[in-house]
Scaffold this active site. Structure first.
Site, PDB file in Angstrom:
ATOM      1  N   TRP A  23       0.888  -1.153   0.000  1.00  0.00           N
ATOM      2  CA  TRP A  23       0.000   0.000   0.000  1.00  0.00           C
ATOM      3  C   TRP A  23       0.937   1.216   0.000  1.00  0.00           C
ATOM      4  O   TRP A  23       1.658   1.448   0.962  1.00  0.00           O
ATOM      5  CB  TRP A  23      -0.870  -0.025   1.252  1.00  0.00           C
ATOM      6  CG  TRP A  23      -1.950   1.004   1.276  1.00  0.00           C
ATOM      7  CD1 TRP A  23      -3.147   0.937   0.624  1.00  0.00           C
ATOM      8  CD2 TRP A  23      -1.954   2.236   1.993  1.00  0.00           C
ATOM      9  NE1 TRP A  23      -3.893   2.065   0.899  1.00  0.00           N
ATOM     10  CE2 TRP A  23      -3.185   2.873   1.734  1.00  0.00           C
ATOM     11  CE3 TRP A  23      -1.035   2.875   2.831  1.00  0.00           C
ATOM     12  CZ2 TRP A  23      -3.528   4.102   2.280  1.00  0.00           C
ATOM     13  CZ3 TRP A  23      -1.373   4.101   3.371  1.00  0.00           C
ATOM     14  CH2 TRP A  23      -2.606   4.703   3.094  1.00  0.00           C
TER      15      TRP A  23
ATOM     16  N   GLU B  15     -20.505   8.464  11.397  1.00  0.00           N
ATOM     17  CA  GLU B  15     -20.197   7.145  10.870  1.00  0.00           C
ATOM     18  C   GLU B  15     -20.897   6.922   9.517  1.00  0.00           C
ATOM     19  O   GLU B  15     -20.307   6.374   8.583  1.00  0.00           O
ATOM     20  CB  GLU B  15     -20.587   6.072  11.899  1.00  0.00           C
ATOM     21  CG  GLU B  15     -20.399   4.638  11.470  1.00  0.00           C
ATOM     22  CD  GLU B  15     -18.973   4.282  11.067  1.00  0.00           C
ATOM     23  OE1 GLU B  15     -18.052   5.094  11.256  1.00  0.00           O
ATOM     24  OE2 GLU B  15     -18.792   3.183  10.516  1.00  0.00           O
TER      25      GLU B  15
END
Ligand code: AGP
Length: 604
Positions: free
Chosen positions: A75, A480
């Site tokens: 990554w 969220e």
């Protein structure tokens, strides 16, 4: 985030490495590679993108002899996600894979370049292999060279290195990034960033501590600690049941995980509730002795669940509670007093920033607790006490069931503390426990609800932004909901306290501004509704989620009538998760592995 695997043995090394990398795929990556040393010769392959590309490149390659192999999913941190930047990185006769960040790489690289070393990549990792080969020239043997190299590195790392000079050996080092080693009766040695690739292959595992380094070959496992003292490996039994990693007929892991919430919440509650109290056998009540304050620290979704905890701890247990984003906490020279219980929350237990705050709190002498989903993770091993969330393996990068179980644990903990502190009457605690038992039912996905959200989703594929708004505990849920949408739809979304909109953001209101309004019946309904009306009056498109019809809404998602706002909380959580999922599906995005994101963020 990057994943590491290693294998030393006689089986098909390529297959073992690729299978191991597949188990780490959920961490997020943009390229992958392997290097295998067998019969004194290296074979190395790298590919950008998904692992199928690497499989394609290696399809003609097999190893059926003793070999030392290392593999990596990358990554990108330093340098673009290209094949040259993919690991393993090569020197003249060695290969290395690395997770983490070498902070002093620039100065090491400069010195190496001054001696004529040519670098092929833009990565920090490549310095490790060149520095090692430079040290090999003067060292008595390759291990001495490796040891010297590790001493010269600053930063976080999990490293595996293989060199032609010791063809049957894998050198390893761990500091700040997770790594473990597994063994079995066939005298094979495995390495990985987490235990999932080792399940089914190994019987016992050793979790390395920060500062550990050493080597393995067919006959030996040699480990030194950070002070250079030789230490024995500490093997523990590895679970044998690989939890189902299949999609079980769902389109995506995220979808499966949303549907699983009812079961995993039931698991999280299992054995932890009696009629009138919460039983948390894993913590000793002395953990709370002398504690006047609780500080919660986490990142991302876990930070949002920590915010819900701050409402519940203060409301139920009357303990002063604050919440911090871990990456901010680390460097702001926080005041830490010993009457504070320091609580970290993490699905993975490996998030670098959160892990560092835990170490800081430990170093300052604070009592520490971790709420975590992965047993044996770094945080669980470091904290004084831990409560596991029992959500099972979460593969979707966008966290869903982990969040749900974290909130459930916090709710239980708040009641546990309320009893301890005598801040709620026994009947109130018993009443809330009865509600807690209802939660698994409240998160069962009903076909009609999912279908409605699927249909509605087509109206939310554009626009100049989304505001998720809510009050009290529904504010962290709004945060969220917005994070979920951002992560997988790539649309701009913000979570806001409903009452704050008029202090600025309402200026954005127009038909292309989508407001997702959380309007629970049992918590500040009138106030939340007024805030949604203010936006509606300014022409924002409103999608209201509520059990009570709302005539100012352009779209309405009707939730069930519940007896308690927490049950409304969990049902609305389901709705915002499904809404994000369906918008992302319509946009044709990779739901489980969204662009630029990693499941386990092991760099700061
Ligand atoms: C959640 O959807 C995210 N992918 C991310 O915010 C995550 O919650 C964060 O990186 C923290 O991870 P942790 O819980 O494993 O520490």
């Amino acid at each position: 985030m990057c994943g590491i695997v290693g294998y030393l043995g006689k089986k098909n090394t390529k297959e073992i490495l690729l299978e191991g990398l597949k188990e780490l795929e959920y961490r997020g990556y943009d390229s992958a590679g392997i290097a295998v040393l067998s019969d004194g010769e290296f074979s190395s392959f790298k590919a950008v993108g998904k692992l199928v590309n690497l499989e394609e490149k290696t399809k003609e390659f097999t190893t059926d002899k003793f070999a030392a192999g290392i593999g990596h999913t990358r990554w990108a941190t330093h340098g673009k996600p290209t094949e040259l930047n993919a690991h393993p990185h090569v020197g003249a006769s060695s290969y290395v894979v690395h997770n983490g960040i070498i902070e002093n790489y620039a100065e090491l690289k400069k010195e190496l370049q001054n001696t004529g070393v040519t670098f092929l990549s833009q990565t920090d990792t490549e310095v490790i292999v060149h520095q090692f080969e430079k040290n090999q020239q003067d060292a008595a043997n390759s291990f001495e060279a490796f040891k010297k190299t590790i001493g010269e590195l600053e930063g976080a790392y999990a490293i595996l290195l293989v060199t032609k000079a010791e063809p049957d050996t894998i050198f390893f080092a761990k500091n700040g990034s997770p790594m473990l080693m597994g063994i079995n009766a066939e005298n094979e040695k495995y390495f990985a960033s987490s235990d999932t690739p080792l399940i089914g292959q190994c019987s016992d595992v050793n979790y390395f501590e920060d500062g550990d380094y050493g080597y393995v070959n067919a006959d030996e496992i040699v480990i030194f600690d950070k002070s250079g003292n030789k230490k024995e490996p500490h093997f523990t039994k590895l679970a044998t049941n690989k939890l189902s990693a299949q999609k079980d007929g769902y389109r995506f892991f995220m979808e499966k995980e949303i549907y699983e919430q009812s079961t995993v919440i039931a698991d999280t509650l299992l054995g932890r509730l009696s009629e009138d109290s919460v039983i948390l056998d894993e913590i000793d009540s002395s953990l709370f002795e002398g504690i006047n304050e609780i500080k919660l620290c986490a990142c991302g979704t876990s930070y949002h669940s920590a915010l819900t905890a701050s409402y519940m701890f203060e409301r139920h247990a009357k303990v002063k509670t604050s919440v911090e984003v871990a990456s901010e906490f680390r460097y702001r020279e926080p005041i830490m007093t010993k009457d504070t219980l320091f609580v970290v929350i993490s699905q993975s237990g490996e998030t670098a920033d959160t892990l560092e705050t835990l170490k800081m709190a430990k170093a300052a002498g604070l009592k520490t607790l971790v709420i975590c989903n992965v047993d044996n993770s770094s945080m669980v091993r470091i904290a004084d006490a831990s409560i596991l969330t029992r959500a099972g393996i979460e593969k979707g990068v966008a966290s869903t069931k982990a969040f749900a179980t974290q909130v459930v644990v916090f709710w239980m903990l708040s009641l546990y503390l309320a009893k301890r502190n005598n801040t709620l009457r026994a009947e109130e605690i018993a009443a809330q426990i009865a509600v807690l038992r209802e939660v698994p039912k409240s998160v069962i996905v009903e076909d009609a609800m999912h279908e409605r959200i699927k249909r509605l989703s087509k109206r939310y594929l554009h626009g100049h932004g989304f505001f998720f708004i809510g009050r009290d505990l529904f504010y962290p849920l709004a945060l969220e909901g917005a994070l979920k949408l951002k992560e997988i739809s790539y649309l701009h979304a913000e979570g806001y306290p409903s009452g704050e909109m008029k202090h600025g953001p309402i200026a954005l209101a127009d038909p292309e501004l989508f407001t997702i309004a959380l309007l629970p019946e049992h918590l500040l309904y009138e106030k939340s509704r007024s805030n949604a009306e203010e936006l509606s009056a300014r022409d924002s498109t409103i999608c209201a989620i509520s059990p009570i019809e709302f005539d100012k809404a352009d779209d309405f998602i009707k939730t069930k009538k519940h007896s308690h706002y927490m049950l409304e909380f969990f049902e609305m959580m389901l709705v915002v998760q499904l809404l994000s999922l369906e918008i992302s599906v319509r946009l044709g995005n990779d739901v489980d592995m969204p662009r630029n994101l990693a499941k386990s963020v092991t760099v700061e």
